[in-house]
Scaffold this motif. Structure first.
Motif, PDB file in Angstrom:
ATOM      1  N   VAL A  46      25.397  20.605  48.451  1.00 51.12           N
ATOM      2  CA  VAL A  46      26.290  19.578  48.992  1.00 51.12           C
ATOM      3  C   VAL A  46      26.520  18.520  47.918  1.00 51.12           C
ATOM      4  O   VAL A  46      25.658  18.273  47.069  1.00 51.12           O
ATOM      5  CB  VAL A  46      25.689  18.918  50.252  1.00 51.12           C
ATOM      6  N   PRO A  47      27.678  17.870  47.930  1.00 47.10           N
ATOM      7  CA  PRO A  47      27.913  16.782  46.973  1.00 47.10           C
ATOM      8  C   PRO A  47      27.208  15.513  47.421  1.00 47.10           C
ATOM      9  O   PRO A  47      27.113  15.224  48.625  1.00 47.10           O
ATOM     10  CB  PRO A  47      29.440  16.620  47.011  1.00 47.10           C
ATOM     11  N   ALA A  48      26.703  14.752  46.484  1.00 44.07           N
ATOM     12  CA  ALA A  48      26.080  13.468  46.801  1.00 44.07           C
ATOM     13  C   ALA A  48      27.120  12.553  47.442  1.00 44.07           C
ATOM     14  O   ALA A  48      28.307  12.592  47.095  1.00 44.07           O
ATOM     15  CB  ALA A  48      25.517  12.835  45.539  1.00 44.07           C
ATOM     16  N   ASP A  49      26.668  11.743  48.400  1.00 38.56           N
ATOM     17  CA  ASP A  49      27.595  10.836  49.080  1.00 38.56           C
ATOM     18  C   ASP A  49      27.202   9.364  48.894  1.00 38.56           C
ATOM     19  O   ASP A  49      27.754   8.480  49.540  1.00 38.56           O
ATOM     20  CB  ASP A  49      27.696  11.171  50.567  1.00 38.56           C
ATOM     21  N   LYS A  50      26.252   9.129  47.998  1.00 37.82           N
ATOM     22  CA  LYS A  50      25.858   7.747  47.693  1.00 37.82           C
ATOM     23  C   LYS A  50      25.383   7.691  46.246  1.00 37.82           C
ATOM     24  O   LYS A  50      24.708   8.609  45.779  1.00 37.82           O
ATOM     25  CB  LYS A  50      24.740   7.289  48.628  1.00 37.82           C
ATOM     26  N   VAL A  51      25.746   6.627  45.562  1.00 35.48           N
ATOM     27  CA  VAL A  51      25.355   6.492  44.164  1.00 35.48           C
ATOM     28  C   VAL A  51      24.899   5.058  43.904  1.00 35.48           C
ATOM     29  O   VAL A  51      25.457   4.113  44.454  1.00 35.48           O
ATOM     30  CB  VAL A  51      26.522   6.872  43.215  1.00 35.48           C
ATOM     31  N   THR A  52      23.870   4.939  43.090  1.00 36.48           N
ATOM     32  CA  THR A  52      23.383   3.634  42.634  1.00 36.48           C
ATOM     33  C   THR A  52      23.471   3.610  41.117  1.00 36.48           C
ATOM     34  O   THR A  52      22.814   4.404  40.436  1.00 36.48           O
ATOM     35  CB  THR A  52      21.931   3.393  43.088  1.00 36.48           C
ATOM     36  N   TRP A  53      24.283   2.706  40.614  1.00 31.60           N
ATOM     37  CA  TRP A  53      24.578   2.662  39.174  1.00 31.60           C
ATOM     38  C   TRP A  53      24.178   1.302  38.604  1.00 31.60           C
ATOM     39  O   TRP A  53      24.839   0.293  38.862  1.00 31.60           O
ATOM     40  CB  TRP A  53      26.063   2.919  38.953  1.00 31.60           C
ATOM     41  N   PRO A  54      23.105   1.234  37.834  1.00 35.91           N
ATOM     42  CA  PRO A  54      22.731  -0.026  37.188  1.00 35.91           C
ATOM     43  C   PRO A  54      23.398  -0.149  35.812  1.00 35.91           C
ATOM     44  O   PRO A  54      23.301   0.756  34.980  1.00 35.91           O
ATOM     45  CB  PRO A  54      21.206   0.083  37.063  1.00 35.91           C
ATOM     46  N   LEU A  55      24.084  -1.257  35.608  1.00 35.91           N
ATOM     47  CA  LEU A  55      24.652  -1.558  34.293  1.00 35.91           C
ATOM     48  C   LEU A  55      23.733  -2.569  33.625  1.00 35.91           C
ATOM     49  O   LEU A  55      23.529  -3.679  34.136  1.00 35.91           O
ATOM     50  CB  LEU A  55      26.062  -2.130  34.424  1.00 35.91           C
ATOM     51  N   VAL A  56      23.183  -2.195  32.497  1.00 33.70           N
ATOM     52  CA  VAL A  56      22.153  -2.988  31.823  1.00 33.70           C
ATOM     53  C   VAL A  56      22.673  -3.449  30.462  1.00 33.70           C
ATOM     54  O   VAL A  56      23.262  -2.665  29.713  1.00 33.70           O
ATOM     55  CB  VAL A  56      20.860  -2.156  31.636  1.00 33.70           C
ATOM     56  N   TYR A  57      22.450  -4.712  30.153  1.00 40.21           N
ATOM     57  CA  TYR A  57      22.772  -5.194  28.812  1.00 40.21           C
ATOM     58  C   TYR A  57      21.705  -6.196  28.372  1.00 40.21           C
ATOM     59  O   TYR A  57      20.998  -6.793  29.184  1.00 40.21           O
ATOM     60  CB  TYR A  57      24.180  -5.821  28.754  1.00 40.21           C
ATOM     61  N   LYS A  58      21.583  -6.352  27.068  1.00 42.37           N
ATOM     62  CA  LYS A  58      20.562  -7.223  26.471  1.00 42.37           C
ATOM     63  C   LYS A  58      21.198  -8.459  25.858  1.00 42.37           C
ATOM     64  O   LYS A  58      22.324  -8.407  25.335  1.00 42.37           O
ATOM     65  CB  LYS A  58      19.788  -6.472  25.381  1.00 42.37           C
ATOM     66  N   SER A  59      20.446  -9.547  25.881  1.00 41.81           N
ATOM     67  CA  SER A  59      20.870 -10.784  25.217  1.00 41.81           C
ATOM     68  C   SER A  59      19.693 -11.327  24.414  1.00 41.81           C
ATOM     69  O   SER A  59      18.559 -11.346  24.906  1.00 41.81           O
ATOM     70  CB  SER A  59      21.325 -11.829  26.242  1.00 41.81           C
ATOM     71  N   LEU A  60      19.958 -11.755  23.174  1.00 44.66           N
ATOM     72  CA  LEU A  60      18.921 -12.313  22.302  1.00 44.66           C
ATOM     73  C   LEU A  60      19.299 -13.728  21.887  1.00 44.66           C
ATOM     74  O   LEU A  60      20.474 -14.032  21.651  1.00 44.66           O
ATOM     75  CB  LEU A  60      18.749 -11.432  21.060  1.00 44.66           C
ATOM     76  N   GLY A  61      18.305 -14.586  21.769  1.00 45.86           N
ATOM     77  CA  GLY A  61      18.587 -15.940  21.323  1.00 45.86           C
ATOM     78  C   GLY A  61      17.351 -16.811  21.325  1.00 45.86           C
ATOM     79  O   GLY A  61      16.258 -16.377  21.725  1.00 45.86           O
ATOM     80  N   ASN A  62      17.531 -18.028  20.857  1.00 45.48           N
ATOM     81  CA  ASN A  62      16.426 -18.977  20.800  1.00 45.48           C
ATOM     82  C   ASN A  62      16.589 -20.135  21.789  1.00 45.48           C
ATOM     83  O   ASN A  62      15.647 -20.863  22.056  1.00 45.48           O
ATOM     84  CB  ASN A  62      16.292 -19.543  19.387  1.00 45.48           C
TER      85      ASN A  62
END
Length: 234
Positions: A46-62
């Motif tokens: 059967v095809p999946a009928d629910k999806v959870t998609w995390p979009l992740v990004y990084k930030s660097l700084g002082n």
């Protein structure tokens, strides 16, 4: 002297009758105890009928304040991108950022750390628009043009596909598994010159839902095994 002949004859006849009844009882008990235990398998893709998609990004700084403003702008950009592509606001969750102070890390080499703070931000999309999300995953590089590099490779933030419609297909699959079990029992009965009787016991196994394979996690394999005891008759 008492004549024991009649008593001996009566005793002999009684033993014969008793033996007949005992044999009949044992045979009847054995017939009642004859059974076959079989398993029936049912599988469906059967095809999946629910999806959870995390979009992740990084930030660097002082500077934490500057990082906060940067993260806020990036979140707004990602949310706008998702809405433009057809994702509803109710399907988007903005998670609190995860901040690591690299100079506070016990085993870090502080002299070679150019930035003090490493921030991980996650925006999660949870939707039943599986095909749309799959298309967006291939288009997420478009965010680079908007100044955001979505990262991957962290097992904590893998995209997940689910199938939630089990109750819809469960009756049909149980029927199929039971039918397959009966066919196996009928074959056994035929091979043993017996007739298949009624169901004595039936056990419905647990349903399992797994990925069809590692390359198509959006297609699920649903599986159930039933175990049934049938009586056998001559």
């Amino acid at each position: 002297m008492k004549n024991w002949r009649i008593e001996a004859i009566i005793l002999a006849v009684g033993m014969i009758v008793l033996g007949i009844f005992v044999k009949s009882g044992i045979t009847s008990f054995a017939e009642r105890d004859r059974s076959v235990n079989v398993k029936g398998l049912a599988e469906e893709e059967v095809p999946a009928d629910k999806v959870t998609w995390p979009l992740v990004y990084k930030s660097l700084g002082n500077d934490l304040n500057a990082l906060y403003d940067e993260i806020k702008r990036s979140n707004q950009t990602i949310v706008q991108f998702l809405k433009e592509k057809g994702i509803a606001e109710t399907e988007i969750s903005v998670n609190a950022p995860e901040i690591i102070d690299l100079k506070a890390e016990r085993y870090s080499n502080q002299e070679n750390v150019p930035y003090r703070y490493n921030v991980t931000s996650v925006i999660t999309v949870t939707s039943n628009k599986v095909d749309l999300i799959r298309d967006l995953v291939t288009e997420q590089g478009e965010l680079l043009k908007r100044g955001i590099a979505v990262t991957g490779g962290d097992y904590r933030y893998n995209i997940q596909y689910e199938y939630t419609g089990l109750n819809t297909i469960k009756p049909k699959m149980i029927e199929e598994a039971t039918k397959n079990a009966r066919e196996a029992a009928e074959k056994f009965a035929k091979d043993s010159d017996s007739k298949l009787g009624k169901i004595r016991h039936a056990y419905q196994g647990q349903f399992s839902i797994t990925d069809r394979d590692a390359n198509t996690p959006y297609i699920k394999k649903v599986r159930v095994v039933t175990t049934i005891d049938y009586s056998l008759e001559d």
